[in-house]
Design a protein around this motif. Structure first.
Motif, PDB file in Angstrom:
ATOM      1  N   ASP A 224       0.853  -1.168   0.000  1.00 59.06           N
ATOM      2  CA  ASP A 224       0.000   0.000   0.000  1.00 59.06           C
ATOM      3  C   ASP A 224       0.893   1.224   0.000  1.00 59.06           C
ATOM      4  O   ASP A 224       1.988   1.208   0.539  1.00 59.06           O
ATOM      5  CB  ASP A 224      -0.930  -0.030   1.218  1.00 59.06           C
ATOM      6  CG  ASP A 224      -1.963  -1.129   1.015  1.00 59.06           C
ATOM      7  OD1 ASP A 224      -2.215  -1.455  -0.155  1.00 59.06           O
ATOM      8  OD2 ASP A 224      -2.465  -1.668   2.002  1.00 59.06           O
ATOM      9  N   ARG A 226       2.798   4.425   0.488  1.00 54.51           N
ATOM     10  CA  ARG A 226       3.234   5.274   1.591  1.00 54.51           C
ATOM     11  C   ARG A 226       4.280   6.210   1.042  1.00 54.51           C
ATOM     12  O   ARG A 226       5.017   5.859   0.120  1.00 54.51           O
ATOM     13  CB  ARG A 226       3.872   4.419   2.681  1.00 54.51           C
ATOM     14  CG  ARG A 226       2.859   3.967   3.724  1.00 54.51           C
ATOM     15  CD  ARG A 226       3.564   3.389   4.901  1.00 54.51           C
ATOM     16  NE  ARG A 226       3.809   1.965   4.709  1.00 54.51           N
ATOM     17  CZ  ARG A 226       4.642   1.258   5.462  1.00 54.51           C
ATOM     18  NH1 ARG A 226       5.328   1.846   6.412  1.00 54.51           N
ATOM     19  NH2 ARG A 226       4.804  -0.019   5.254  1.00 54.51           N
ATOM     20  N   ARG A 229       8.161   5.392  -0.330  1.00 51.43           N
ATOM     21  CA  ARG A 229       8.370   3.976  -0.623  1.00 51.43           C
ATOM     22  C   ARG A 229       8.362   3.852  -2.133  1.00 51.43           C
ATOM     23  O   ARG A 229       7.614   4.555  -2.799  1.00 51.43           O
ATOM     24  CB  ARG A 229       7.223   3.143  -0.072  1.00 51.43           C
ATOM     25  CG  ARG A 229       7.295   2.881   1.407  1.00 51.43           C
ATOM     26  CD  ARG A 229       8.278   1.775   1.683  1.00 51.43           C
ATOM     27  NE  ARG A 229       8.469   1.596   3.101  1.00 51.43           N
ATOM     28  CZ  ARG A 229       7.994   0.552   3.777  1.00 51.43           C
ATOM     29  NH1 ARG A 229       7.317  -0.371   3.173  1.00 51.43           N
ATOM     30  NH2 ARG A 229       8.236   0.443   5.063  1.00 51.43           N
ATOM     31  N   VAL A 576       4.031   8.292  -5.619  1.00 49.84           N
ATOM     32  CA  VAL A 576       3.470   7.582  -4.467  1.00 49.84           C
ATOM     33  C   VAL A 576       2.393   6.588  -4.920  1.00 49.84           C
ATOM     34  O   VAL A 576       2.164   5.563  -4.295  1.00 49.84           O
ATOM     35  CB  VAL A 576       2.882   8.589  -3.450  1.00 49.84           C
ATOM     36  CG1 VAL A 576       2.364   7.873  -2.225  1.00 49.84           C
ATOM     37  CG2 VAL A 576       3.938   9.591  -3.060  1.00 49.84           C
TER      38      VAL A 576
END
Ligand code: ASP
Length: 609
Positions: A224, A226, A229, A576
């Motif tokens: 997911d 973040r 990342r 993102v």
């Protein structure tokens, strides 16, 4: 097109080259017209050199006056001393008196000006990444990155490590995150996965006797989204046979020494400190404490001091099995910060969001007075004990939370980090490395009852804790979960400045123990065979004791470059939302491609994350 190749780069000519005839190739960074004289800042990866064109050089002047920013040009001329010198750049004492001038390619007006302090939005920069990468600061990051590859490879080559490439198309195996899947055309309906890490392969290489393995590899995790990342990222992946934890540390600390020395000219102190997971949690409320923080104390558990007070909030907390009362001290006055009512209210709201009823505090004002909503519940003796255990003095404030142990500790840790970030209480000149050891083997989620590997399923439990697997068989529910969660592993992280930059462990090398771990995380016998049969089989044929570690390459380079985000040390990062704005991936594919794969697409609009 014929043109003269460069004799020098744009970053190297000095006064000692005066009178030499040179050729430079590069991009027009800036053009200035000063009273008829034309000046061009010519840029390449190495630097900037000033080009001077006088109106008397009529033909050249005419061509040169047409160039715009980012035109690619070739100039020939004589190196001359500059009248007004620029001490800020290495070539600032000279300029080129032009004799030849050729436009190699024109450039449209760029969507943003290419300069170090770029003003464009990040999305625009990512869309035009090739222009963004013309900026010196980004080029510098990539060059540092390239140096780090070289240092790491040489370091391990000198120590008998073998660099082995492991597959990018592999079997989908549960390793913690979600896999990226690649459909197989030949085996319709089947999928490869992109590796979350080469974990199982590097272990298999140990079974094969390769003994010391390294790879600088790409890993892919469909996590997911973040901030900061990347769905694909780079690791320095290591594995060694016949080693204990300390051997892994000894084989990696000198690598950091070499990197820091060469890139930053800094002599790191080794050995790096080691602290257990329990210790860092109890003292810093985090498994990746930033040891550069100042002005904030470690966490102090005051449960013993307050346990007999008739204060219902503390009483209730301590009545719970794992309840504690703890606090952290903030030295505000010596850091020239005024802790106003508003600041305390802000922090109170903050802890309420973390699930607490409120934030207790005792403030020792600079004038000697004490302010605390708890005062009426604390007798003099307790007050004195608290002051004493925190070694509190005027100009300091103790923040206090009560509740379940882990929640109190991690929330106090979050408060420490928040105050440190808000008031700049982090010494950015330091590099604080720390090994965090003795992690739990499993994570037990009380709500769902699920038990998962804390690191990954191949991590070895500590030998002296093995008996708990048998004991757990006689238990169920919460009791079982808590016992299993108490098993410690031969597992470690390397933390740098509050970032987890590596994880590793001594691995399980025996089939029976591996099966015990698979059992606990809920893999049926059939699933174990289906997903990890190859590993379990390999363990039958003489698997040596082994262990290793993987370092987050992008993060390490970002820290070396003094950056908070990893995006700018990656040539072509994703946003993102895991998109590449430059080439617009992910993208639709042709129907034929889907047909070849035997795939039909049905888009679920709901819950299709
Ligand atoms: N493969 C592990 C990871 O990517 C690291 C290791 O245990 O070596 O987190």
């Amino acid at each position: 097109m014929s043109f003269n190749t460069r004799t020098h780069t744009c970053g190297e000519l000095k006064l000692s080259n005066a009178n030499e005839v040179v050729t430079l190739n590069g991009w027009v960074a800036k053009k200035r017209d000063l009273g008829g004289l034309l000046f061009i800042d010519l840029r390449d990866r190495y630097g900037i050199t000033q080009i001077k064109i006088a109106p008397e050089q009529k033909d050249i002047y005419e061509v040169a006056s047409k160039v715009g920013n980012e035109f690619v040009i070739s100039v020939g001329g004589v190196v001359i001393e500059r009248e007004s010198k620029n001490k800020n750049i290495p070539t600032g004492e000279i300029e080129i008196d032009v004799q030849k001038f050729q436009i190699l390619n024109e450039a449209s007006v760029t969507p943003f000006v290419i300069e170090d302090e770029v003003k464009a939005s990040e999305d625009l920069r990512l869309q035009y990444r090739y222009l963004d990468l013309r900026r010196h600061s980004l080029q510098r990051n990539l060059m540092i990155r390239s140096d780090v590859y070289r240092i790491v490879r040489n370091f391990y080559a000198d120590r008998n490590f073998v660099e082995v490439e492991t597959p990018i198309l592999m079997k989908s195996t549960p390793e913690g995150a979600r896999d990226y899947l690649v459909p197989s055309r030949v085996h319709k309906g089947k999928f490869y996965a992109l590796p979350q890490s080469p974990q199982t392969y590097k272990q298999i290489l140990m079974v094969s006797g390769l003994d010391r393995y390294i790879q600088i590899c790409k890993c892919f995790r469909d996590e997911d989204l973040r901030a900061d990342r990347q769905p694909e990222f780079t690791q320095i992946d290591l594995e060694m046979s016949f080693v204990h934890q300390q051997d892994v540390f000894n084989m990696t600390e000198p690598m950091f020494k070499e990197i820091w020395k060469e890139i930053l000219g800094i002599e790191l102190q080794t050995p790096f400190p080691q602290m257990s997971y329990d210790f860092v949690l109890e003292n810093y409320g985090s498994d990746k404490p930033d040891l550069r923080i100042f002005g904030l104390s470690k966490i102090v558990n005051i449960s013993e001091i307050v346990k007999d007070l008739e204060f219902v909030v503390f009483k209730n907390a301590l009545a719970e099995k794992n309840g504690i009362v703890g606090g952290v001290k903030f030295s505000f006055a010596e850091n020239n910060i005024d802790v106003t009512r508003k600041i305390i209210d802000g922090l109170t709201d903050f802890v309420k969001k973390l699930g607490f009823g409120g934030l207790g505090y005792i403030k020792y004002n600079s004038d000697g007075s004490v302010q605390s909503p708890l005062q009426k519940f604390l007798n003099e003796e307790v007050q004195a004990k608290i002051k004493n255990v925190f070694e509190a003095k005027d100009g300091e404030i103790i923040f206090i939370l009560s509740g379940a142990k882990k929640k109190v500790l991690t929330s106090l840790g979050t408060i420490r980090n928040k105050i440190a970030a808000d008031y700049k209480l982090i010494d950015k000149s330091r590099y604080e490395f720390l090994w965090v050891t003795d992690f739990p083997l499993f994570h037990y989620d009380e709500e769902s009852g699920e038990i998962a590997a804390e690191h990954h399923m191949f991590t070895s439990p500590k030998a002296e804790e093995m008996y708990k697997f048998d004991e757990a068989k006689n238990l169920s529910g919460k009791e079982r979960g808590e016992l299993l969660q108490s098993i410690k592993a031969d597992c470690y992280d390397l933390v740098l400045n509050g970032n987890e930059i590596a994880s590793g462990s001594i691995r399980i090398h025996r089939q029976d123990i591996q099966k015990k771990v698979f059992d606990v995380v809920g893999l049926t016998e059939q699933e174990q065979q289906e997903k990890f049969g190859f590993l379990l089989n390999a363990f039958q044929y003489g698997a040596p004791p082994h262990g290793g570690v993987a370092f987050g390459f992008d993060r390490i380079v970002a820290i070396l470059c003094g950056l908070d985000a990893i995006r700018d040390v990656i040539a072509f990062p994703k946003t993102v939302s895991a998109a590449s704005l430059m080439d617009e991936s992910p993208s639709n594919v042709a129907q034929q491609q889907l047909d070849d794969l035997g795939i039909a697409i049905t888009i679920q609009t709901k819950n299709s994350d």
